[in-house]
Design a protein around this motif. Structure first.
Motif, PDB file in Angstrom:
ATOM      1  N   PRO A  71     -21.353  -7.066 -23.909  1.00 45.55           N
ATOM      2  CA  PRO A  71     -21.330  -6.983 -22.445  1.00 45.55           C
ATOM      3  C   PRO A  71     -21.144  -5.552 -21.960  1.00 45.55           C
ATOM      4  N   PHE A  72     -21.761  -5.228 -20.819  1.00 50.11           N
ATOM      5  CA  PHE A  72     -21.631  -3.901 -20.221  1.00 50.11           C
ATOM      6  C   PHE A  72     -21.725  -4.026 -18.705  1.00 50.11           C
ATOM      7  N   GLU A  73     -21.299  -2.964 -18.020  1.00 50.34           N
ATOM      8  CA  GLU A  73     -21.378  -2.917 -16.559  1.00 50.34           C
ATOM      9  C   GLU A  73     -22.736  -2.354 -16.169  1.00 50.34           C
ATOM     10  N   GLU A  74     -23.420  -3.023 -15.235  1.00 47.07           N
ATOM     11  CA  GLU A  74     -24.737  -2.581 -14.797  1.00 47.07           C
ATOM     12  C   GLU A  74     -24.744  -2.446 -13.279  1.00 47.07           C
ATOM     13  N   THR A  75     -25.382  -1.396 -12.782  1.00 46.47           N
ATOM     14  CA  THR A  75     -25.679  -1.298 -11.355  1.00 46.47           C
ATOM     15  C   THR A  75     -27.174  -1.529 -11.236  1.00 46.47           C
ATOM     16  N   LYS A  81     -23.334  -4.754  -8.597  1.00 45.44           N
ATOM     17  CA  LYS A  81     -22.545  -4.345  -9.755  1.00 45.44           C
ATOM     18  C   LYS A  81     -22.348  -5.611 -10.586  1.00 45.44           C
ATOM     19  N   THR A  82     -22.969  -5.634 -11.760  1.00 49.19           N
ATOM     20  CA  THR A  82     -22.927  -6.851 -12.562  1.00 49.19           C
ATOM     21  C   THR A  82     -22.292  -6.611 -13.918  1.00 49.19           C
ATOM     22  N   ARG A  83     -21.793  -7.699 -14.492  1.00 47.32           N
ATOM     23  CA  ARG A  83     -21.369  -7.723 -15.891  1.00 47.32           C
ATOM     24  C   ARG A  83     -22.564  -8.328 -16.602  1.00 47.32           C
ATOM     25  N   THR A  84     -23.166  -7.554 -17.480  1.00 51.75           N
ATOM     26  CA  THR A  84     -24.439  -7.948 -18.082  1.00 51.75           C
ATOM     27  C   THR A  84     -24.305  -8.023 -19.593  1.00 51.75           C
ATOM     28  N   GLN A  97     -26.997 -11.502 -15.965  1.00 47.71           N
ATOM     29  CA  GLN A  97     -26.205 -10.697 -15.037  1.00 47.71           C
ATOM     30  C   GLN A  97     -25.253 -11.615 -14.270  1.00 47.71           C
ATOM     31  N   CYS A  98     -23.962 -11.254 -14.258  1.00 41.56           N
ATOM     32  CA  CYS A  98     -22.960 -12.022 -13.521  1.00 41.56           C
ATOM     33  C   CYS A  98     -22.289 -11.114 -12.499  1.00 41.56           C
ATOM     34  N   TRP A  99     -22.116 -11.622 -11.262  1.00 43.86           N
ATOM     35  CA  TRP A  99     -21.452 -10.871 -10.191  1.00 43.86           C
ATOM     36  C   TRP A  99     -20.999 -11.862  -9.127  1.00 43.86           C
ATOM     37  N   ASP A 100     -19.847 -11.624  -8.548  1.00 47.06           N
ATOM     38  CA  ASP A 100     -19.336 -12.425  -7.427  1.00 47.06           C
ATOM     39  C   ASP A 100     -19.475 -13.927  -7.644  1.00 47.06           C
ATOM     40  N   GLY A 101     -19.217 -14.400  -8.852  1.00 45.44           N
ATOM     41  CA  GLY A 101     -19.314 -15.838  -9.138  1.00 45.44           C
ATOM     42  C   GLY A 101     -20.741 -16.350  -9.270  1.00 45.44           C
TER      43      GLY A 101
END
Length: 134
Positions: A71-75, A81-84, A97-101
């Motif tokens: 997993p890494f942080e992606e813009t 801003k996602t956890r990918t 890609q996961c962000w804000d639920g």
């Protein structure tokens, strides 16, 4: 297995991308630009096993560098801003890609010598097709 994706890919078609962008929450103005942009996708792998996906267009160039299953942080290009995490599943490169639920998947695979990217958000699916540049 990632090696078959390596190269510079030129987009030849994009279907249902506006609905996909709506589904992930992209605003009207950004969608207008996104619909007109036909980016090249450059895929490379370095000697340490990092995969690089670079999307290049006249509008914007984005690049992510990662190791499979880590997993890494992606813009994203639309500034989420996602956890990918990117995995290889049955020959497909799957980017989650996961962000804000929320969660979206981009599944890339080689079909008949073309790179086909399916962008999936719930029941909305966009299909973007690329051919290898000579």
């Amino acid at each position: 297995m990632v090696e078959k994706f390596v190269g510079t890919w030129k987009m030849i078609s994009s279907d249902n991308f506006d609905d996909y962008m709506k589904a992930i929450g992209v605003g009207f103005a950004t969608r207008q630009v996104g619909n007109r942009t036909k980016p090249n996708l450059v895929v490379s792998v370095d000697d340490q096993g990092f995969v690089c996906l670079k999307s290049q267009s006249t509008f914007k160039t984005t690049e992510i560098k990662f190791k499979l299953n880590e997993p890494f942080e992606e813009t994203t290009a639309d500034d989420r801003k996602t956890r990918t995490v990117v995995t290889l599943e049955n020959g497909k490169l799957v980017q989650k890609q996961c962000w804000d639920g929320k969660e979206t998947n981009i599944e890339r695979e080689i079909e008949d010598g073309k790179l086909v990217a399916k962008c999936i958000m719930g029941d909305v699916i966009a299909v973007r097709t690329y051919v290898m540049e000579a």
